[in-house]
Design a protein around this motif. Structure first.
Motif, mmCIF file in Angstrom:
data_model
loop_
_atom_site.group_PDB
_atom_site.id
_atom_site.type_symbol
_atom_site.label_atom_id
_atom_site.label_comp_id
_atom_site.label_asym_id
_atom_site.label_seq_id
_atom_site.Cartn_x
_atom_site.Cartn_y
_atom_site.Cartn_z
ATOM 1 N N GLU A 83 3.309 4.249 -0.784
ATOM 2 C CA GLU A 83 3.815 4.756 -2.065
ATOM 3 C C GLU A 83 4.730 5.953 -1.824
ATOM 4 O O GLU A 83 4.506 6.722 -0.881
ATOM 5 C CB GLU A 83 2.648 5.204 -2.957
ATOM 6 N N SER A 107 -4.144 7.519 -3.691
ATOM 7 C CA SER A 107 -3.148 6.644 -4.295
ATOM 8 C C SER A 107 -2.598 7.241 -5.573
ATOM 9 O O SER A 107 -3.321 7.885 -6.353
ATOM 10 C CB SER A 107 -3.760 5.268 -4.590
ATOM 11 N N ASN A 148 0.796 -1.221 0.000
ATOM 12 C CA ASN A 148 0.000 0.000 0.000
ATOM 13 C C ASN A 148 0.834 1.278 0.000
ATOM 14 O O ASN A 148 0.478 2.241 -0.662
ATOM 15 C CB ASN A 148 -0.949 0.009 1.207
ATOM 16 N N THR A 151 7.694 -2.916 0.930
ATOM 17 C CA THR A 151 6.934 -4.157 0.753
ATOM 18 C C THR A 151 7.671 -5.292 1.452
ATOM 19 O O THR A 151 8.507 -5.990 0.863
ATOM 20 C CB THR A 151 6.756 -4.489 -0.748
ATOM 21 N N LYS A 210 5.086 0.716 -5.289
ATOM 22 C CA LYS A 210 4.834 0.548 -3.861
ATOM 23 C C LYS A 210 6.177 0.415 -3.144
ATOM 24 O O LYS A 210 7.105 -0.218 -3.659
ATOM 25 C CB LYS A 210 3.980 -0.686 -3.592
ATOM 26 N N THR A 268 -3.158 -4.955 -2.374
ATOM 27 C CA THR A 268 -2.758 -3.628 -2.828
ATOM 28 C C THR A 268 -3.992 -2.810 -3.196
ATOM 29 O O THR A 268 -5.131 -3.290 -3.109
ATOM 30 C CB THR A 268 -1.783 -3.747 -4.014
#
Length: 387
Positions: free
Chosen positions: A120, A130, A118, A151, A148, A162
């Motif tokens: 960024e 987003s 999720n 992670t 992203k 996501t």
């Protein structure tokens, strides 16, 4: 009456994981052996209901396990935390009658490993906006394109939860949440994880290039911004509490090391007696314990409130983001005090306390950050600011 809290992690397993932690930190490698041990113990199905083949643990029980695991190896705990967040929010929704993400629990029971894709770069809206593009397909599936960061479990995840923005209708943009499979392509994990701490998480950047979430794995379409959807509450509840548990585990281990150092070191000022008899050292240890005891009680109590569906009303989100800030900041205070007690030896790279010091700093970068948390807390008691 005393409650029986279930556990999956044996002391022998935790000892093995603890022994491997320095090597993975030093070599910046993923702890594959740790993961194998945790899988064998059934830990990755901790939240999966017993009817689906899992352990069916509560949020409080998993939070307590995460404190223990983080005390053994913070980076291993933080890495597996993200799988537990995805499966935990699915379990929470399922327990409240929402089966939209039951497939996550079934996949976890079948051995799939979930990552949480999720965050960024440059997105300070976090879950409420987003930069990733979500492009709807004629069959109801979605393809995601974007970048992203952070992670965790990058070398091993098989499923990625996501989201991205579908702005095909300018009058009704939607944040679309889905799960993509690594085997279906469209994802690339960059080899760019070389950090100060939490190195074994291997939380590399993930590039999505048309990654496909089939229609039956697209589970939410929400307008940008805060939402009253139960999914948002489930995500915040599980994420913030389990994150707090990880950093609380770091604090627990730091106190153990500080106490060991105070008993081991001797003072010329006090005729060769142990530093544990020095009133200044005793005060510093006590100060660490004050912070640690408070953090543990908060993590476990709020997790229990989620399990028991306690009604905190409009203050739920303030309670959750406040817990995250208090737990991560308390852990930093505890580690700092333990290092001051332990002396200059903790400054060497091979020191466990030195590693904990580097690991605990990562707490400030997780959402919700200080600014967001303070805004949420202020609004919860003062109301929204005037336009």
């Amino acid at each position: 009456m005393a409650r029986t809290l279930r556990t999956l992690l044996t002391q022998d397993l935790l000892d093995r994981i603890h022994e491997r932690a320095p090597l993975h930190d030093r070599e910046n490698t993923f702890p594959h052996d740790d993961l194998a041990d945790l899988v064998a113990a059934g830990y990755l199905t901790a939240f999966v209901p017993t009817g689906l083949g899992g352990a069916g643990l509560t949020l409080e029980e998993v939070a307590r396990e995460q404190v223990r695991l983080a005390a053994a190896a913070p980076a291993t705990a933080l890495a597996v935390n993200m799988h537990l967040v995805v499966t935990g929010l699915a379990a929470l929704l399922a327990s409240r009658g929402d089966d939209s993400v039951e497939f996550i629990l079934r996949d976890a029971a079948a051995g799939e490993i979930f990552a949480f894709g999720n965050s960024e770069p440059g997105n300070d809206l976090v879950m409420f906006g987003s930069r990733t593009r979500a492009e709807g397909q004629p069959d109801g599936s979605y393809r995601y394109s974007g970048t992203k960061i952070f992670t965790s479990l990058s070398p091993v995840w098989t499923r990625l939860a996501t989201f991205g923005l579908d702005d095909s209708d300018p009058d009704d943009p939607r944040l679309v949440h889905g799960v993509v499979s690594r085997a279906d392509g469209g994802t690339e994990a960059r080899d760019d994880w070389d950090t100060l701490g939490m190195r074994a998480t291997q939380s590399a950047t993930t590039v999505l290039d048309g990654a496909l979430a089939p229609a039956d794995r697209v589970y939410r379409s929400l307008p940008p911004g805060p939402s009253a959807d139960p999914f948002v509450f489930a995500l915040f509840a599980v994420f913030e509490i389990l994150l707090g548990a990880v950093y609380t585990g770091i604090g627990r281990r730091a106190i153990e090391l500080g106490v060991e150092a105070a008993r081991r070191r001797t003072s010329m000022k006090y005729d060769g007696r142990a530093y544990a008899q020095d009133p200044d050292i005793r005060w510093r240890i006590a100060d660490a314990v004050l912070a640690q005891d408070g953090a543990e009680l908060q993590v476990f109590a709020l997790a229990r409130d989620v399990d028991e569906q306690v009604d905190h009303g409009s203050r739920w989100f303030a309670q959750l983001v406040g817990l995250k800030v208090r737990a991560t900041e308390s852990a930093r205070v505890v580690v700092d005090n333990a290092i001051r007690v332990s002396g200059g030896g903790s400054y060497f790279s091979g020191s466990e306390l030195g590693r904990l010091y580097r690991d605990v700093l990562a707490g400030m970068f997780h959402p919700s950050d200080d600014e967001s948390a303070h805004a949420t807390l202020a609004t919860s008691v003062l109301g929204p600011p005037e336009a």
